[in-house]
Design a protein around this motif. Structure first.
Motif, mmCIF file in Angstrom:
data_model
loop_
_atom_site.group_PDB
_atom_site.id
_atom_site.type_symbol
_atom_site.label_atom_id
_atom_site.label_comp_id
_atom_site.label_asym_id
_atom_site.label_seq_id
_atom_site.Cartn_x
_atom_site.Cartn_y
_atom_site.Cartn_z
ATOM 1 N N THR A 57 0.861 -1.172 0.000
ATOM 2 C CA THR A 57 0.000 0.000 0.000
ATOM 3 C C THR A 57 0.900 1.224 0.000
ATOM 4 O O THR A 57 1.481 1.591 1.019
ATOM 5 C CB THR A 57 -0.921 0.012 1.245
ATOM 6 N N ALA A 58 1.032 1.856 -1.143
ATOM 7 C CA ALA A 58 2.005 2.938 -1.312
ATOM 8 C C ALA A 58 1.770 4.094 -0.354
ATOM 9 O O ALA A 58 2.718 4.765 0.070
ATOM 10 C CB ALA A 58 1.977 3.440 -2.755
ATOM 11 N N ALA A 59 0.506 4.328 0.018
ATOM 12 C CA ALA A 59 0.190 5.452 0.909
ATOM 13 C C ALA A 59 0.878 5.319 2.259
ATOM 14 O O ALA A 59 1.160 6.322 2.922
ATOM 15 C CB ALA A 59 -1.320 5.562 1.088
ATOM 16 N N LYS A 60 1.155 4.085 2.687
ATOM 17 C CA LYS A 60 1.830 3.877 3.961
ATOM 18 C C LYS A 60 3.311 4.221 3.879
ATOM 19 O O LYS A 60 3.944 4.505 4.894
ATOM 20 C CB LYS A 60 1.656 2.431 4.426
ATOM 21 N N ALA A 61 3.865 4.183 2.673
ATOM 22 C CA ALA A 61 5.283 4.480 2.498
ATOM 23 C C ALA A 61 5.540 5.972 2.382
ATOM 24 O O ALA A 61 6.568 6.472 2.842
ATOM 25 C CB ALA A 61 5.816 3.759 1.258
ATOM 26 N N ALA A 62 4.613 6.688 1.770
ATOM 27 C CA ALA A 62 4.827 8.106 1.464
ATOM 28 C C ALA A 62 5.251 8.959 2.659
ATOM 29 O O ALA A 62 6.182 9.774 2.534
ATOM 30 C CB ALA A 62 3.572 8.682 0.811
#
Length: 330
Positions: A57-62
């Motif tokens: 889930t890319a949003a968790k990395a941002a």
């Protein structure tokens, strides 16, 4: 098998040894940014290490970009890193991020070292080690003791197994995320340690909930009883950091879910069966946790077991809304 460093990969070679593989902090990758992974990456960046991160889930990395991490678009973007950490939920998750479509080692380029901090089975870990070593990738198991709050303040314990020379070289990275790192042996012994640790973890929360309900039903205020346990010979970092949630019933502040605890209890009982060890306390706890999962508890802290134990005793517990220490403040 022995190994020879070659650019960003390792190749089997008959005349060199493990000690010729160097874990460098120049390129560090990280896969898996749940509650634990995020906190551990922040400790690495705080210690001055450059970390490249990927999460399903890319949003968790941002948000980690604000802490100096570099967010990449795919797992294979990390394949040229020297060392890649993984922190995922299950054995199958780890296999997928490593060997699946677009996996870390599925392409022509591969990292030199993979360090996994997930809670997975001994058998699954051994299978993953064999596959990685066949591809020329060194593998270190490095599970931890502590939740995301513990990780945030740098008080994790990291217990590792695998090639001792590789552990020695990786130790500065492990130390940056923890209060202590230690090596327990070769192969998958750190998996055995983690399984034993989390089995005890379950048994302790079961018993802590039982005695807390007993004390409260008898008339001792819940926060007073928990404070007394924390200050007794039975107190520990674990009982202290669970005291706020047990006092104020803030189960929405999730550190570990009943489903994940059930997975670990099953791993513990599976290991006990394999080694011929009777664990009646763990078996009873497993059934208690399974009942919680069966009742539909999902994204909620496993300490909700207190509420279930109280209900079984005919006690309607309520949040006390008092400020209590979690014992983690520096």
């Amino acid at each position: 098998m022995r190994w020879r460093g070659c650019g960003d990969t390792l190749e089997a070679h008959p005349t060199t040894t493990w000690t010729e593989t160097r874990v460098s902090s120049k390129r560090i990758g990280w896969i898996g940014l749940g509650r634990m992974g995020e906190a551990m990456v922040k400790r690495l960046t705080k210690a001055g290490h450059a970390v490249e991160v990927w999460n399903r889930t890319a949003a968790k990395a941002a948000p980690l970009a604000e802490y100096g991490a570099t967010v990449v678009n795919s797992k294979q973007d990390l394949s040229t890193c020297d060392t890649v950490f993984t922190m995922v939920s299950t054995t199958n998750d780890l296999k997928e991020v490593l060997f699946g479509d677009g996996g870390l080692v599925a392409g022509a380029q591969r990292p030199r070292v993979v360090i996994d901090s997930s809670s997975i089975s001994q058998e699954g870990s051994a299978e993953i080690r064999a596959k990685l070593e066949a591809l020329g990738v060194v593998y270190l198991c490095a599970p931890v003791s502590g939740n995301a709050k513990v990780a945030k303040v740098g008080k994790l314990l990291v217990v590792a197994s695998g090639p001792k020379a590789i552990y020695d070289e990786a130790e500065p990275l492990l130390a940056a995320m923890s209060r202590k790192a230690m090596w327990v042996g070769e192969g998958e012994l750190a998996r055995v340690w983690k399984i034993a640790h989390n089995t005890m973890f379950g048994v302790i929360i079961q018993n802590l909930c039982e005695i807390t309900v007993l004390a409260e039903k008898a008339g001792i205020p819940r926060n007073v009883f928990l404070e007394s346990i924390n200050d007794s010979v039975l107190g520990s970092m674990y009982t202290r950091y669970k005291t706020p949630v047990l006092t104020n019933l803030t189960f929405d502040q999730v550190t570990f879910t009943p489903k994940l605890l059930l997975k670990d209890m099953d791993l513990g009982l599976g290991a006990a069966k394999a080694h011929g060890v009777a664990m009646p306390a763990a078996a009873a706890t497993r059934e208690s946790i399974a009942r919680m999962v069966g009742r539909g508890y999902e994204d909620i802290d496993f300490a909700v077991l207190l509420k279930e134990t109280a209900a079984d005793a005919g006690l309607d517990i309520q949040p006390l809304n008092v400020e209590v220490s979690d014992g983690l403040s520096n």
